[in-house]
Enzyme design. Structure first.
Site, PDB file in Angstrom:
ATOM      1  N   GLY A  12       8.457  -7.545   1.036  1.00  0.00           N
ATOM      2  CA  GLY A  12       9.670  -7.031   1.693  1.00  0.00           C
ATOM      3  C   GLY A  12       9.327  -6.094   2.832  1.00  0.00           C
ATOM      4  O   GLY A  12       9.874  -6.193   3.941  1.00  0.00           O
ATOM      5  N   ASP A  69       4.540   5.225   2.184  1.00  0.00           N
ATOM      6  CA  ASP A  69       4.922   5.432   0.795  1.00  0.00           C
ATOM      7  C   ASP A  69       6.396   5.772   0.844  1.00  0.00           C
ATOM      8  O   ASP A  69       6.846   6.513   1.719  1.00  0.00           O
ATOM      9  CB  ASP A  69       4.115   6.544   0.129  1.00  0.00           C
ATOM     10  CG  ASP A  69       4.296   6.499  -1.385  1.00  0.00           C
ATOM     11  OD1 ASP A  69       4.396   5.391  -1.947  1.00  0.00           O
ATOM     12  OD2 ASP A  69       4.343   7.567  -2.014  1.00  0.00           O
ATOM     13  N   ASP A 152      17.535  -2.000  -3.534  1.00  0.00           N
ATOM     14  CA  ASP A 152      18.565  -2.344  -2.544  1.00  0.00           C
ATOM     15  C   ASP A 152      19.909  -2.792  -3.161  1.00  0.00           C
ATOM     16  O   ASP A 152      20.970  -2.411  -2.654  1.00  0.00           O
ATOM     17  CB  ASP A 152      18.068  -3.436  -1.591  1.00  0.00           C
ATOM     18  CG  ASP A 152      17.104  -2.888  -0.546  1.00  0.00           C
ATOM     19  OD1 ASP A 152      17.037  -1.661  -0.388  1.00  0.00           O
ATOM     20  OD2 ASP A 152      16.423  -3.695   0.114  1.00  0.00           O
ATOM     21  N   HIS A 176      15.378   3.881   5.991  1.00  0.00           N
ATOM     22  CA  HIS A 176      14.338   4.915   6.025  1.00  0.00           C
ATOM     23  C   HIS A 176      13.061   4.385   6.688  1.00  0.00           C
ATOM     24  O   HIS A 176      12.475   5.027   7.541  1.00  0.00           O
ATOM     25  CB  HIS A 176      14.045   5.379   4.597  1.00  0.00           C
ATOM     26  CG  HIS A 176      13.826   4.248   3.631  1.00  0.00           C
ATOM     27  ND1 HIS A 176      14.688   3.186   3.532  1.00  0.00           N
ATOM     28  CD2 HIS A 176      12.823   3.974   2.757  1.00  0.00           C
ATOM     29  CE1 HIS A 176      14.237   2.332   2.629  1.00  0.00           C
ATOM     30  NE2 HIS A 176      13.109   2.785   2.144  1.00  0.00           N
TER      31      HIS A 176
HETATM   32  P1  ITT Z   1       2.749  -1.005  -1.424  1.00  0.00           P
HETATM   33  O1  ITT Z   1       2.214   0.249  -2.063  1.00  0.00           O
HETATM   34  O2  ITT Z   1       1.814  -2.183  -1.528  1.00  0.00           O
HETATM   35  O3  ITT Z   1       3.220  -0.796  -0.006  1.00  0.00           O
HETATM   36  P2  ITT Z   1       4.920  -0.722  -3.321  1.00  0.00           P
HETATM   37  O4  ITT Z   1       6.056  -1.620  -3.700  1.00  0.00           O
HETATM   38  O5  ITT Z   1       4.045  -0.204  -4.412  1.00  0.00           O
HETATM   39  O6  ITT Z   1       4.068  -1.487  -2.201  1.00  0.00           O
HETATM   40  P3  ITT Z   1       5.584   2.043  -2.753  1.00  0.00           P
HETATM   41  O7  ITT Z   1       4.410   2.531  -3.491  1.00  0.00           O
HETATM   42  O8  ITT Z   1       5.912   2.650  -1.425  1.00  0.00           O
HETATM   43  O9  ITT Z   1       5.519   0.448  -2.487  1.00  0.00           O
HETATM   44  O10 ITT Z   1       6.813   2.132  -3.737  1.00  0.00           O
HETATM   45  C1  ITT Z   1       8.061   2.236  -3.252  1.00  0.00           C
HETATM   46  C2  ITT Z   1       9.047   1.718  -4.257  1.00  0.00           C
HETATM   47  O11 ITT Z   1      10.296   2.351  -3.900  1.00  0.00           O
HETATM   48  C3  ITT Z   1       9.261   0.210  -4.128  1.00  0.00           C
HETATM   49  O12 ITT Z   1       8.511  -0.551  -5.030  1.00  0.00           O
HETATM   50  C4  ITT Z   1      10.759   0.111  -4.381  1.00  0.00           C
HETATM   51  O13 ITT Z   1      10.981   0.091  -5.766  1.00  0.00           O
HETATM   52  C5  ITT Z   1      11.306   1.412  -3.809  1.00  0.00           C
HETATM   53  N1  ITT Z   1      11.696   1.210  -2.399  1.00  0.00           N
HETATM   54  C6  ITT Z   1      11.043   1.653  -1.292  1.00  0.00           C
HETATM   55  N2  ITT Z   1      11.650   1.241  -0.176  1.00  0.00           N
HETATM   56  C7  ITT Z   1      12.693   0.498  -0.584  1.00  0.00           C
HETATM   57  C8  ITT Z   1      13.692  -0.231   0.107  1.00  0.00           C
HETATM   58  O14 ITT Z   1      13.719  -0.325   1.421  1.00  0.00           O
HETATM   59  N3  ITT Z   1      14.594  -0.871  -0.613  1.00  0.00           N
HETATM   60  C9  ITT Z   1      14.575  -0.823  -1.961  1.00  0.00           C
HETATM   61  N4  ITT Z   1      13.664  -0.180  -2.692  1.00  0.00           N
HETATM   62  C10 ITT Z   1      12.721   0.483  -1.999  1.00  0.00           C
END
Ligand code: ITT
Length: 196
Positions: A12, A69, A152, A176
């Site tokens: 995503g 993050d 989302d 964001h």
């Molecule tokens: P990477 O570390 O590989 O980038 P991740 O999914 O682990 O992928 P994060 O550590 O940044 O990413 O975790 C952020 C979490 O917060 C993500 O898994 C979602 O559950 C939530 N999140 C972040 N941005 C979001 C968005 O735009 N829409 C919905 N949920 C989001």
């Protein structure tokens, strides 16, 4: 063509960055570097985790690397799940169920929340730049919409639609991550002077 390495394997997020930069850029991601071990996101801040991921990729690839993050900050839960958003429960579906369960007795006016994103651009030399982005909203009572990822479907924007009801371009314009990416664009373009 200018290229950037995005230290993420979240499909995503990768699609959002590609959409934002447009066709003139090659976006490589953690998926293109399977030999690089996954970074343990053990810092207690978004900035700490973003920097850890970006520096690990910059060192391992010898290229400038970008990492974000991000997470969901819910006021009625004293800011949780926050930096632990990805680990709040094992699967995306369970995370939403747990969130709706924790908020089941919380009335609409107290369900305010925001997505936060900290983006770090790091060089193999150790140089680093940060940008941040926030998107305000509230947590709904049920899932709505088909697009996006993560939280989302239950993140309701001021206009009443959930983040999942937006097209990718609409989400990019107000999310964001969109805000943080756009704030980083001048730096990215500085790395690739030919690009517009
Ligand atoms: P990477 O570390 O590989 O980038 P991740 O999914 O682990 O992928 P994060 O550590 O940044 O990413 O975790 C952020 C979490 O917060 C993500 O898994 C979602 O559950 C939530 N999140 C972040 N941005 C979001 C968005 O735009 N829409 C919905 N949920 C989001």
């Amino acid at each position: 063509m200018p290229s950037v390495v995005f230290a993420s394997s979240n499909e995503g997020k990768i699609k959002e960055l590609q959409a934002l930069l447009g066709d003139g850029w090659v976006v490589r991601s953690a998926k293109d570097f399977p030999e690089i071990p996954e970074v343990d996101e053990d810092r207690d801040s978004f900035a700490g985790n973003a920097a850890k991921k970006a520096h690990a990729f910059a060192r391992a690839t010898g290229l400038w690397a970008l990492a974000d993050d991000s997470g969901l900050v819910v006021d009625a839960l004293d800011g949780r799940p926050g930096v632990y958003s990805a680990r709040y429960a094992p699967t995306e579906a369970e995370r939403i169920d747990k969130l709706l369960g924790e908020l089941k007795d919380v009335p609409p006016q107290r369900r305010t929340a925001r997505f936060r994103c900290v983006l770090c651009l790091a060089a193999p030399s150790g140089e680093e730049h940060f940008t941040t982005g926030t998107c305000e909203g509230s947590i709904g009572f049920a899932r709505k919409g088909e697009h996006g990822f993560g939280y989302d479907p239950v993140f309701v924007l001021p206009g009443g639609r959930t983040m999942s009801e937006l097209t990718r371009d609409e989400k990019s314009a107000l999310s964001h991550r969109g805000h943080a990416f756009r704030a980083m664009l001048p730096r990215l373009r500085g790395l690739a002077p030919d690009s517009r």
